[in-house]
Scaffold this motif. Sequence first.
Motif, short mmCIF file in Angstrom:
data_model
loop_
_atom_site.label_atom_id
_atom_site.label_comp_id
_atom_site.label_asym_id
_atom_site.label_seq_id
_atom_site.Cartn_x
_atom_site.Cartn_y
_atom_site.Cartn_z
N GLU A 92 35.04 68.02 32.91
CA GLU A 92 35.65 67.83 34.23
C GLU A 92 36.92 66.97 34.13
N GLU A 93 36.86 65.90 33.35
CA GLU A 93 38.03 65.04 33.15
C GLU A 93 39.15 65.80 32.43
N LEU A 94 38.78 66.58 31.43
CA LEU A 94 39.76 67.31 30.64
C LEU A 94 40.39 68.48 31.38
N ASN A 95 39.71 68.98 32.39
CA ASN A 95 40.24 70.09 33.18
C ASN A 95 41.01 69.62 34.41
N LEU A 96 41.13 68.30 34.59
CA LEU A 96 41.93 67.77 35.69
C LEU A 96 43.41 68.09 35.46
N PRO A 97 44.20 68.13 36.53
CA PRO A 97 45.64 68.34 36.35
C PRO A 97 46.24 67.28 35.44
N PHE A 98 47.21 67.69 34.66
CA PHE A 98 47.84 66.81 33.68
C PHE A 98 48.50 65.61 34.33
N LYS A 99 48.32 64.46 33.68
CA LYS A 99 48.99 63.22 34.05
C LYS A 99 49.33 62.51 32.73
N ALA A 100 50.59 62.20 32.53
CA ALA A 100 51.05 61.61 31.27
C ALA A 100 50.36 60.28 31.00
N THR A 101 50.12 60.03 29.71
CA THR A 101 49.60 58.74 29.27
C THR A 101 50.70 58.03 28.47
N ASN A 102 50.51 56.75 28.21
CA ASN A 102 51.51 55.96 27.50
C ASN A 102 51.78 56.47 26.08
N SER A 103 50.81 57.14 25.48
CA SER A 103 50.97 57.59 24.09
C SER A 103 51.75 58.90 23.97
N MET A 104 52.10 59.51 25.08
CA MET A 104 52.79 60.81 25.05
C MET A 104 54.29 60.64 25.20
N LEU A 105 55.02 61.45 24.46
CA LEU A 105 56.47 61.43 24.54
C LEU A 105 56.96 62.29 25.71
N GLU A 106 57.89 61.76 26.47
CA GLU A 106 58.43 62.50 27.61
C GLU A 106 59.05 63.82 27.16
N SER A 107 59.69 63.83 26.00
CA SER A 107 60.31 65.07 25.50
C SER A 107 59.25 66.15 25.22
N ASP A 108 58.10 65.74 24.66
CA ASP A 108 57.01 66.70 24.43
C ASP A 108 56.48 67.26 25.74
N ILE A 109 56.30 66.39 26.70
CA ILE A 109 55.78 66.81 28.00
C ILE A 109 56.73 67.81 28.65
N LYS A 110 58.01 67.52 28.62
CA LYS A 110 58.99 68.43 29.23
C LYS A 110 59.03 69.77 28.52
N TYR A 111 58.91 69.74 27.19
CA TYR A 111 58.98 70.99 26.43
C TYR A 111 57.70 71.81 26.55
N TRP A 112 56.54 71.16 26.33
CA TRP A 112 55.27 71.88 26.26
C TRP A 112 54.63 72.12 27.63
N ARG A 113 54.92 71.30 28.60
CA ARG A 113 54.43 71.46 29.98
C ARG A 113 52.90 71.69 30.08
N PRO A 114 52.13 70.73 29.63
CA PRO A 114 50.67 70.89 29.73
C PRO A 114 50.23 70.98 31.19
N LYS A 115 49.23 71.80 31.43
CA LYS A 115 48.71 71.97 32.79
C LYS A 115 47.50 71.07 33.07
N THR A 116 46.72 70.78 32.01
CA THR A 116 45.52 69.97 32.18
C THR A 116 45.55 68.76 31.24
N MET A 117 44.70 67.80 31.52
CA MET A 117 44.58 66.64 30.64
C MET A 117 44.15 67.06 29.24
N GLY A 118 43.27 68.03 29.15
CA GLY A 118 42.83 68.53 27.84
C GLY A 118 43.98 69.06 27.01
#
Length: 126
Positions: A92-118
């Motif tokens: 249930e936690e892993l299927n929640l909508p994606f929300k960035a964490t401190n360990s993630m790079l903004e450039s990765d998030i923008k490029y890969w565009r994850p939909k879920t926390m998982g």
Amino acid sequence: MEVSIFKKVLYGIAPEVGASLGKVISPEVIPNFLACQIETRKFSLYILCSENNDWAFVEDYDPESCELIFINNELISSKLKDIYNIKTLTKEELNLPFKATNSMLESDIKYWRPKTMGEGLFNWWD
């Protein structure tokens, strides 16, 4: 997570749940997590641990596929918590909508565009 620590945890909980372990699958570059199959008479699953020490379970794991189906396992979750104080993430936690964490790079998030926390926590990003 270092491979040696991952193995130590797995070999510590396997007898507690009456399980046998498969080979530990360690990434060279991608994905960003370790995996190991754990089997009992009642179930078979893979335990994952990310480079940021996030723990989860999946039904099956193919290192060449970028698809993970997260599941819950109360028995192993409770043993990990009781013995090693490790909290596993629920499906249930892993299927929640994606929300960035401190360990993630903004450039990765923008490029890969994850939909879920998982997708964000357990990924094949390079």
